[in-house]
Design an enzyme around this catalytic site. Sequence first.
Site, PDB file in Angstrom:
ATOM      1  N   THR A 287      49.984  84.974  82.487  1.00  0.00           N
ATOM      2  CA  THR A 287      49.082  86.113  82.334  1.00  0.00           C
ATOM      3  C   THR A 287      48.047  85.808  81.262  1.00  0.00           C
ATOM      4  O   THR A 287      48.389  85.351  80.174  1.00  0.00           O
ATOM      5  CB  THR A 287      49.880  87.381  81.977  1.00  0.00           C
ATOM      6  OG1 THR A 287      50.793  87.637  83.043  1.00  0.00           O
ATOM      7  CG2 THR A 287      48.966  88.591  81.794  1.00  0.00           C
TER       8      THR A 287
ATOM      9  N   CYS B 248      45.950  68.016  59.448  1.00  0.00           N
ATOM     10  CA  CYS B 248      47.200  67.551  60.050  1.00  0.00           C
ATOM     11  C   CYS B 248      47.849  66.461  59.213  1.00  0.00           C
ATOM     12  O   CYS B 248      49.038  66.255  59.278  1.00  0.00           O
ATOM     13  CB  CYS B 248      46.945  67.008  61.447  1.00  0.00           C
ATOM     14  SG  CYS B 248      45.869  68.045  62.409  1.00  0.00           S
TER      15      CYS B 248
ATOM     16  N   GLN C 184      34.817  70.157  67.833  1.00  0.00           N
ATOM     17  CA  GLN C 184      33.990  70.265  66.620  1.00  0.00           C
ATOM     18  C   GLN C 184      32.504  70.462  66.903  1.00  0.00           C
ATOM     19  O   GLN C 184      31.732  70.680  65.961  1.00  0.00           O
ATOM     20  CB  GLN C 184      34.172  69.023  65.737  1.00  0.00           C
ATOM     21  CG  GLN C 184      35.512  68.960  65.025  1.00  0.00           C
ATOM     22  CD  GLN C 184      35.703  70.071  64.001  1.00  0.00           C
ATOM     23  OE1 GLN C 184      34.763  70.717  63.543  1.00  0.00           O
ATOM     24  NE2 GLN C 184      36.956  70.315  63.641  1.00  0.00           N
TER      25      GLN C 184
ATOM     26  N   HIS D  53      38.862  79.080  67.632  1.00  0.00           N
ATOM     27  CA  HIS D  53      38.889  79.306  66.175  1.00  0.00           C
ATOM     28  C   HIS D  53      38.056  78.305  65.384  1.00  0.00           C
ATOM     29  O   HIS D  53      37.926  78.440  64.167  1.00  0.00           O
ATOM     30  CB  HIS D  53      40.332  79.337  65.664  1.00  0.00           C
ATOM     31  CG  HIS D  53      41.012  78.009  65.567  1.00  0.00           C
ATOM     32  ND1 HIS D  53      41.140  77.344  64.379  1.00  0.00           N
ATOM     33  CD2 HIS D  53      41.614  77.226  66.501  1.00  0.00           C
ATOM     34  CE1 HIS D  53      41.798  76.203  64.583  1.00  0.00           C
ATOM     35  NE2 HIS D  53      42.089  76.121  65.861  1.00  0.00           N
TER      36      HIS D  53
ATOM     37  N   GLY E 249      42.673  74.260  71.537  1.00  0.00           N
ATOM     38  CA  GLY E 249      42.034  72.962  71.756  1.00  0.00           C
ATOM     39  C   GLY E 249      43.057  71.885  72.094  1.00  0.00           C
ATOM     40  O   GLY E 249      42.818  71.019  72.935  1.00  0.00           O
ATOM     41  N   THR E 250      44.194  71.960  71.451  1.00  0.00           N
ATOM     42  CA  THR E 250      45.264  70.995  71.708  1.00  0.00           C
ATOM     43  C   THR E 250      45.709  71.049  73.163  1.00  0.00           C
ATOM     44  O   THR E 250      45.887  70.019  73.809  1.00  0.00           O
ATOM     45  CB  THR E 250      46.463  71.286  70.775  1.00  0.00           C
ATOM     46  OG1 THR E 250      46.028  71.152  69.423  1.00  0.00           O
ATOM     47  CG2 THR E 250      47.614  70.335  71.039  1.00  0.00           C
TER      48      THR E 250
ATOM     49  N   SER F 197      37.705  74.989  71.505  1.00  0.00           N
ATOM     50  CA  SER F 197      38.700  75.869  70.894  1.00  0.00           C
ATOM     51  C   SER F 197      38.020  77.027  70.179  1.00  0.00           C
ATOM     52  O   SER F 197      37.058  76.815  69.430  1.00  0.00           O
ATOM     53  CB  SER F 197      39.542  75.066  69.894  1.00  0.00           C
ATOM     54  OG  SER F 197      40.401  75.931  69.188  1.00  0.00           O
TER      55      SER F 197
END
Length: 391
Positions: A238, A326, A180, A202, A72-73, A200
């Site tokens: 790749t 974070c 989110q 995860h 996501g970052t 993202s």
Amino acid sequence: MENLIYLDNNATTPTDERVVEAMLPYFCKKYGNPSSIYKLANESDMAKEEARDKVAKLLNAKPYEIVFTGCGTESDNFAIKGTAFANRKKGNHIITSSIEHHAVLNACKWLEKQGFEVTYIGVDKHGVVNLDELREAITDKTILISIMHANNEVGTIEPIKEIADIAKDNGIYFHIDAVQTVGKLPINVNDLSVDLLSMSGHKFYGPKGVGALYIRKGTKIDSLLHGGHHERNRRAGTENVPGIVGLGKASEIAMEEFEEEERRVKKLRDRLEKGLMEKIDDIIINGHPERRLPGTLNLSVKYVEGEAILLQLNHNGIAASSGSACTSGSFEPSHVLTSMGISPETAHGSLRFSVGRSNTENDIDKVIEVLPPIVKKLREMSPFGKGKGIR
Ligand SMILES: *Cc1c(COP(=O)(O)O)cnc(C)c1O
């Protein structure tokens, strides 16, 4: 961990076993490089494109509008830096909010060092961005607005459609960080009218290390990674075929199951909120009362430190978070809560529970049983007054 009550699903989610199963063949058996030209390689390539179809379907996008990324970052950085540099002849001004994830905030801060100007607009007490401030911030140099779909700490859902209309009226690109919300809320990039959208794996039961950026056809954007012709020249390297296959499978599962699942998750979150409100005095619920992610409960427990509560919860086999992952470990109060006008002292006593697929009513009831005595004990030891005979 056995018997762990995991209530930190906004930080990350366990990978769904069906996702792992879909990924496994692409490690040892179907390991071909999708760019090569034999059957083994074609199998990888087809699996990758099948995954792209599934991700696109979840967002109501076209498959060629999806670029796979590493997280996501990366998607946030790609969207913001990529449009900034591709459109710098038109202007150098970007608008975002003060409550964004650090992936957005720090990408913007870096751009400020490169000669771009960034306006960070404020939010109200519920964490909703101020649309008047947004309108006033727009200049003829504004090239991008980046606002999150829902906040990871307090769960507030932002008025995306309204912002999109403002962006469109002014000919400005609009990016949303939907990390989110993908897999939790219905998402249709055309109804929302966004140009770029980050997601993202995860955060919705897919694997870590894979994400995607939706880029509306015609959007001018530069690449961050230069190399081979992967991802239609937009992201060299790749491809992470197992991860991409996992992201596709997670998208397919979300598509089929999220509506029913989110109803269940919301019920559990509401049960937790009600139970804690009944048993603990002086707690404040943070975030919008209604326009909030179904599984997110952020609350401030007055007169105690959130970190102290987390340690005690951990002793009881309960995993939760204070503010965002974070910022935990640092002594800075959450930038999201302070932007909402919450005092640093109150922000320090805040906790985030994020309910997910693995949770049951028993989990919730355990927290309702365990947390009140923890708070009582900590308040009795607290130097802040409450419990020192005041009550
Ligand atoms: C987790 C998160 C990110 C970062 O995603 P990663 O895949 O962990 O890099 C970005 N934005 C929001 C809102 C998030 O919750």
